[in-house]
Design an enzyme around this catalytic site. Structure first.
Site, short mmCIF file in Angstrom:
data_model
loop_
_atom_site.label_atom_id
_atom_site.label_comp_id
_atom_site.label_asym_id
_atom_site.label_seq_id
_atom_site.Cartn_x
_atom_site.Cartn_y
_atom_site.Cartn_z
N ASP A 1 59.54 27.24 22.88
CA ASP A 1 59.06 27.58 24.22
C ASP A 1 60.09 28.52 24.84
O ASP A 1 61.20 28.65 24.32
CB ASP A 1 58.94 26.29 25.07
CG ASP A 1 58.53 26.56 26.51
OD1 ASP A 1 57.64 27.42 26.73
OD2 ASP A 1 59.10 25.95 27.44
N SER A 2 59.72 29.14 25.95
CA SER A 2 60.69 29.98 26.67
C SER A 2 61.86 29.14 27.15
O SER A 2 62.91 29.68 27.48
CB SER A 2 60.01 30.63 27.88
OG SER A 2 59.59 29.61 28.78
N CYS A 49 54.17 27.10 24.37
CA CYS A 49 54.33 27.95 25.55
C CYS A 49 53.04 28.74 25.70
O CYS A 49 52.65 29.48 24.78
CB CYS A 49 55.51 28.90 25.33
SG CYS A 49 55.76 30.10 26.64
N GLU A 91 63.62 24.39 34.79
CA GLU A 91 64.77 24.77 33.95
C GLU A 91 66.08 24.27 34.54
O GLU A 91 67.00 23.92 33.81
CB GLU A 91 64.85 26.30 33.79
CG GLU A 91 63.86 26.89 32.82
CD GLU A 91 64.04 26.45 31.38
OE1 GLU A 91 65.17 26.53 30.86
OE2 GLU A 91 63.05 26.00 30.77
N CYS A 130 50.78 25.89 31.88
CA CYS A 130 52.16 26.21 31.50
C CYS A 130 52.81 24.89 31.11
O CYS A 130 52.65 23.88 31.81
CB CYS A 130 52.88 26.84 32.69
SG CYS A 130 54.68 26.98 32.48
N HIS A 187 55.75 23.86 31.26
CA HIS A 187 56.77 23.31 32.16
C HIS A 187 56.14 22.38 33.21
O HIS A 187 56.81 21.50 33.74
CB HIS A 187 57.50 24.43 32.91
CG HIS A 187 58.56 25.13 32.11
ND1 HIS A 187 58.25 25.99 31.07
CD2 HIS A 187 59.92 25.09 32.18
CE1 HIS A 187 59.39 26.47 30.55
NE2 HIS A 187 60.41 25.93 31.20
N1 DGL Z 1 56.43 27.08 29.31
C1 DGL Z 1 56.00 28.45 29.47
C2 DGL Z 1 54.48 28.50 29.44
O1 DGL Z 1 53.86 27.57 28.98
C3 DGL Z 1 56.67 29.03 30.64
C4 DGL Z 1 56.58 30.51 30.70
C5 DGL Z 1 57.72 31.20 31.34
O2 DGL Z 1 58.82 31.12 30.82
O3 DGL Z 1 57.49 31.88 32.35
O4 DGL Z 1 53.85 29.43 29.84
#
Ligand code: DGL
Length: 260
Positions: free
Chosen positions: A6-7, A69, A147, A179, A181
């Site tokens: 993931d990011s 992600c 984060e 998302c 997160h």
């Molecule tokens: N967890 C990422 C997603 O599902 C976050 C994206 C981001 O880093 O902006 O889209």
């Protein structure tokens, strides 16, 4: 081994479901926290990161890679599937169950700008949302809060209200979390919406899809409990906290900071 990336720490919400379904499998999770957020990045930049991380996971013997992600799935999954021979599972915006279950006929979707721009999202809308009205909100700032380890409290609630209130005011009864997160914000969302929204998180469906692939390629789980390793290109602190909220027993040594 199942690779996940993931990011940042959001995909831990997907690891939770994968690990819940397949506790005997080995997992390597990569949080690209040094490059987070992906939401405002160009598709080209995201593809570059997704490629590097996938190469890293393949070198660690990943049999399957879960792109945990939505934004990276939108930008890069086609490229990854055409470039590597390993199987990739991506995040699907859960419009279909939301549209099917809505009684008001109004569905809210909270996602990043990158996810809304992707053809995957637009195709899903065309396929499954023709009978409902969809209210789209870009959750700017929410990824950054998660984060930094903030998942509840005043700061989280006041930012969330900006996105959740218009969805409620429009008459939505379903909220799609677009998302990975955002599942960490579910308690705050429930609180500010007074439980008026059914919250839809596609993570469990993604875990089932991954399990299906694992069974097809016949990966034998280890006899003992599997091992989960968590790698971050940035700080490991928030990841440690979120993982330990799910499972206290994962050793400190399983959290590693590494440049990829
Ligand atoms: N967890 C990422 C997603 O599902 C976050 C994206 C981001 O880093 O902006 O889209």
């Amino acid at each position: 081994m199942i690779g996940i990336f993931d990011s940042g720490v959001g995909g831990i919400s997907v690891w939770k479901e994968l690990y819940g379904l397949m506790p005997n499998q080995d997992f390597v999770y990569v949080a690209d926290s040094a490059y987070c957020p992906y939401g405002q990045k160009s598709a080209g930049e995201i593809i570059e990161r997704a490629k590097k991380i996938s190469e890293f996971l393949i070198n660690k013997n990943a049999d399957v890679i879960v792109v945990a992600c939505n934004t990276a799935t939108a930008a890069a999954i086609k490229y990854l599937r055409s470039h590597f021979s390993v199987s990739f599972v991506g995040m699907e915006p859960a419009i279909k169950p939301a549209a099917a279950e809505s009684t008001s006929g109004i569905v809210g979707v909270l996602a990043t700008a990158g996810t809304f721009k992707g053809s995957l999202y637009l195709n899903t809308l065309t396929k499954f949302a023709s009978n409902v009205k969809v209210i789209e909100l870009t959750g700017d700032g929410l990824v950054e809060l998660v984060e930094s380890g903030k998942t509840y409290g005043e700061e989280v609630e006041s930012l969330l209200k900006k996105y959740i209130n218009p969805i409620i005011d429009a008459g939505a009864d379903q909220l799609v979390l677009g998302c990975t997160h955002y599942p960490f914000l579910v308690e705050a969302i429930k609180k500010i919406s007074n439980n008026t929204l059914t919250i839809i998180n596609p993570a469990l469906a993604v875990a089932h899809q991954t399990q299906k692939i694992i069974n097809e390629i016949n990966i034998k789980p280890t006899k003992n409990m599997g091992t989960s390793i968590f790698i971050s290109t940035g700080s490991v602190n928030t990841m440690k906290m979120l993982v330990h909220n799910i499972n206290h027993n994962i050793s400190e040594q399983n959290f590693i900071m590494q440049n990829i």
